[in-house]
Motif scaffolding. Structure first.
Motif, PDB file in Angstrom:
ATOM      1  N   UNK A 162       5.700   2.788 -11.034  1.00  0.00           N
ATOM      2  CA  UNK A 162       5.383   3.414  -9.756  1.00  0.00           C
ATOM      3  C   UNK A 162       5.430   4.933  -9.985  1.00  0.00           C
ATOM      4  N   UNK A 163       4.358   5.434 -10.563  1.00  0.00           N
ATOM      5  CA  UNK A 163       4.264   6.846 -10.918  1.00  0.00           C
ATOM      6  C   UNK A 163       4.124   7.705  -9.661  1.00  0.00           C
ATOM      7  N   UNK A 164       4.169   9.027  -9.858  1.00  0.00           N
ATOM      8  CA  UNK A 164       3.972   9.936  -8.730  1.00  0.00           C
ATOM      9  C   UNK A 164       2.612   9.688  -8.088  1.00  0.00           C
ATOM     10  N   UNK A 165       1.584   9.487  -8.915  1.00  0.00           N
ATOM     11  CA  UNK A 165       0.240   9.250  -8.370  1.00  0.00           C
ATOM     12  C   UNK A 165       0.189   7.938  -7.600  1.00  0.00           C
ATOM     13  N   UNK A 166       0.844   6.905  -8.132  1.00  0.00           N
ATOM     14  CA  UNK A 166       0.864   5.622  -7.433  1.00  0.00           C
ATOM     15  C   UNK A 166       1.628   5.733  -6.123  1.00  0.00           C
ATOM     16  N   UNK A 167       2.763   6.439  -6.145  1.00  0.00           N
ATOM     17  CA  UNK A 167       3.545   6.616  -4.922  1.00  0.00           C
ATOM     18  C   UNK A 167       2.730   7.367  -3.865  1.00  0.00           C
ATOM     19  N   UNK A 168       1.991   8.373  -4.294  1.00  0.00           N
ATOM     20  CA  UNK A 168       1.149   9.107  -3.355  1.00  0.00           C
ATOM     21  C   UNK A 168       0.087   8.199  -2.750  1.00  0.00           C
ATOM     22  N   UNK A 169      -0.497   7.320  -3.578  1.00  0.00           N
ATOM     23  CA  UNK A 169      -1.507   6.395  -3.079  1.00  0.00           C
ATOM     24  C   UNK A 169      -0.905   5.369  -2.124  1.00  0.00           C
ATOM     25  N   UNK A 170       0.326   4.923  -2.399  1.00  0.00           N
ATOM     26  CA  UNK A 170       0.994   3.983  -1.492  1.00  0.00           C
ATOM     27  C   UNK A 170       1.205   4.634  -0.128  1.00  0.00           C
ATOM     28  N   UNK A 171       1.742   5.848  -0.125  1.00  0.00           N
ATOM     29  CA  UNK A 171       1.980   6.534   1.142  1.00  0.00           C
ATOM     30  C   UNK A 171       0.675   6.739   1.901  1.00  0.00           C
ATOM     31  N   UNK A 172      -0.407   7.009   1.164  1.00  0.00           N
ATOM     32  CA  UNK A 172      -1.704   7.209   1.808  1.00  0.00           C
ATOM     33  C   UNK A 172      -2.225   5.935   2.461  1.00  0.00           C
ATOM     34  N   UNK A 173      -1.690   4.775   2.075  1.00  0.00           N
ATOM     35  CA  UNK A 173      -2.096   3.519   2.726  1.00  0.00           C
ATOM     36  C   UNK A 173      -1.798   3.552   4.225  1.00  0.00           C
ATOM     37  N   UNK A 174      -0.835   4.378   4.623  1.00  0.00           N
ATOM     38  CA  UNK A 174      -0.494   4.460   6.041  1.00  0.00           C
ATOM     39  C   UNK A 174      -1.526   5.193   6.867  1.00  0.00           C
ATOM     40  N   UNK A 175      -2.425   5.893   6.210  1.00  0.00           N
ATOM     41  CA  UNK A 175      -3.429   6.662   6.942  1.00  0.00           C
ATOM     42  C   UNK A 175      -4.521   5.744   7.484  1.00  0.00           C
ATOM     43  N   UNK A 176      -4.810   5.886   8.742  1.00  0.00           N
ATOM     44  CA  UNK A 176      -5.942   5.173   9.331  1.00  0.00           C
ATOM     45  C   UNK A 176      -5.762   3.681   9.479  1.00  0.00           C
ATOM     46  N   UNK A 177      -4.506   3.195   9.510  1.00  0.00           N
ATOM     47  CA  UNK A 177      -4.333   1.756   9.753  1.00  0.00           C
ATOM     48  C   UNK A 177      -4.946   1.421  11.104  1.00  0.00           C
ATOM     49  N   UNK A 178      -5.911   0.498  11.146  1.00  0.00           N
ATOM     50  CA  UNK A 178      -6.640   0.266  12.391  1.00  0.00           C
ATOM     51  C   UNK A 178      -5.880  -0.537  13.438  1.00  0.00           C
ATOM     52  N   UNK A 179      -4.852  -1.292  13.015  1.00  0.00           N
ATOM     53  CA  UNK A 179      -4.040  -2.060  13.966  1.00  0.00           C
ATOM     54  C   UNK A 179      -2.581  -1.973  13.542  1.00  0.00           C
TER      55      UNK A 179
END
Length: 460
Positions: free
Chosen positions: A332-349
């Motif tokens: 779980x690299x810094x880049x992967x962690x950043x991508x995980x956190x970005x999953x929260x953006x724009x959740x439609x429901x």
């Protein structure tokens, strides 16, 4: 009167099996063709509800003669909806739910239609468990044949690692027992090889002592702490014992009566874990999960194992629409962690969730080639789970999941968990089975040279 091929197939099934045969004229058809995922809207020609292994043998005999597309239904919970096919035959095992526990031998025999709630109810009477999933309505067979990621995996391994034997009817109509000493090639394949090898009718599991009370952690953090909590979480995980399989999730507070109403629907970070050991020592082990930031709520407590396993059931109701994608990560690299956190953006429901699950421990203790599960070396699985109820949200929800998955791709191994592989067209076999693909295909050809079962299973 002309007999159509459809009617010939239906007539042959009715002549051969003792269970119900449900075709498109039957008033039960609409209910019978539905599966857990409301996004799946397939219309089989006929559904054969088998009562026992003899019915399965007979149904496969009919399939060999008439050659319809065949799908196999166990619990009907698989996200991609592979339990039901369009314009073909569904061999339905959902009535085969018997669970028999031998407490002295610490084994359980489980019918292929059983769900984990059935298994938990039977095994917890004796303080025993099989490492299952995280929603008790999940079907045992589907989860296990795909590997079986769950809340106890670092302590006890995947669900398929607990298998000691299966009864399986192969496409030639022969009922076999597969184990480490009998038909070992089939036994290797059913432990992570997914569908298409045969029809598993009964599974025998080894049981482990746990419960009836367990220590379980659930800590909610403010959404604006997503990155900081994940950084602290990934620093903590290597220091936690294998008796815990910690999870990190981006979600929204569900409408749980135990949670203050003003929090319902609030975006949050959820950190969770279940302690695989004596409940009275588990709270101290789980305590660091509540020290990753400033919690909104800490629901860590001692609870019944069956309650912990069914707590999420109401949040993933049958009939809602679901689309899951997944990645395996070695780090779980810094880049992967950043991508995980970005999953929260724009959740439609509010029902859309991204979950990081920890592997290693007992999962990695099994050799790479000992089972068909191809992802033993990965340390994390990230699942991106879109959930919604309104068909008008289909494009937005599926699009969110695909974009989040794409964002994580550069940090991932390229492997995909078959139980979280999107819809059938997404499930690239090399991504799912890796170096085991050729061996699985060879086993399938040995037992199903005419493609009675494998034609549908390998069409993607």
């Amino acid at each position: 009167m002309t007999i159509t091929p459809d009617r010939t197939l239906v007539a042959a099934l009715r002549a051969e099996i003792t269970g119900d045969v449900i075709d498109r004229t039957d008033h039960r058809y609409e209910e019978a063709r539905r599966v857990w995922n409301g996004l799946i809207d397939r219309h089989p020609l006929v559904i054969a509800r088998c009562r026992d292994v003899t019915d399965v043998v007979a149904a496969l005999a009919v399939a060999r003669r008439h050659r319809p597309v065949v799908s196999i239904r166990g619990g009907g919970h698989q996200v991609a909806g592979s339990a039901v096919c369009d314009d073909g035959l569904v061999i339905d095992l959902s009535g085969m739910t018997e669970v028999t526990v031998d407490a002295a031998a610490r084994t359980a025999r489980v019918g292929a239609g059983a769900r984990w709630s059935d298994v938990n109810a039977a095994t917890q009477r004796h303080g025993l468990v099989v490492a299952g999933g995280e929603v008790s309505e999940t079907g045992v067979a589907g989860l296990t044949l795909g590997g079986g990621i769950g809340a106890l995996q670092r302590a006890y391994g995947l669900s398929c690692d607990a298998l000691r034997a299966v009864e399986i009817v192969t496409a030639d109509g022969v009922a076999r027992t597969a184990s480490a000493t009998e038909h070992a090639d089939l036994f290797w394949a059913v432990r992570g090889g997914g569908r298409g090898i045969g029809v598993v009718t009964t599974m025998e599991f080894a049981l482990r002592p746990l419960g009836p009370q367990v220590a379980s952690a659930l800590v909610l953090y403010p959404y604006d702490q997503a990155a900081a909590v994940l950084d602290a979480w990934r620093d903590l995980v290597p220091r936690m014992p294998d008796t815990v399989s910690p999870e990190y999730a981006i979600w929204s507070v569900p409408p749980d009566p135990a949670i203050p109403a003003e929090m319902h629907g609030m975006p949050v970070i959820a950190v969770a874990g279940l302690y695989a050991g004596p409940a009275d020592e588990g709270l101290a082990v789980l305590a660091p999960l509540a020290r990753l930031g400033t919690p909104l709520m800490d629901a860590t407590a001692i609870t019944d194992y069956t309650a912990s396993q069914s707590a999420l059931d109401p949040l993933f109701p049958a009939g809602n629409r679901y689309f899951f994608k997944s990645h395996f990560l070695e780090e779980l690299t810094d880049a992967a962690a950043e991508a995980v956190v970005a999953c929260g953006e724009g959740r439609p429901t509010p029902q859309c969730i991204a979950v990081v699950r920890t592997l290693g421990g007992a999962v990695a203790a099994v050799g790479d080639d000992e089972t068909a599960f191809a992802h033993r070396r990965a340390r994390f699985n990230v699942s991106i789970d879109a959930g919604w109820s309104d068909p008008a949200d289909d494009d937005a929800a599926i699009g969110w999941a695909r974009r989040a998955w794409d964002r994580l791709t550069p940090s991932a191994t390229g492997g995909v968990y078959v139980n979280f592989a999107g819809l059938d067209e997404d499930a690239d076999r090399d991504a799912v089975f890796g170096a085991h693909t050729a061996r699985l295909d060879a086993i399938a050809r040995t037992y199903d040279p005419d493609g009675v079962l494998t034609a549908a299973a390998t069409r993607h």
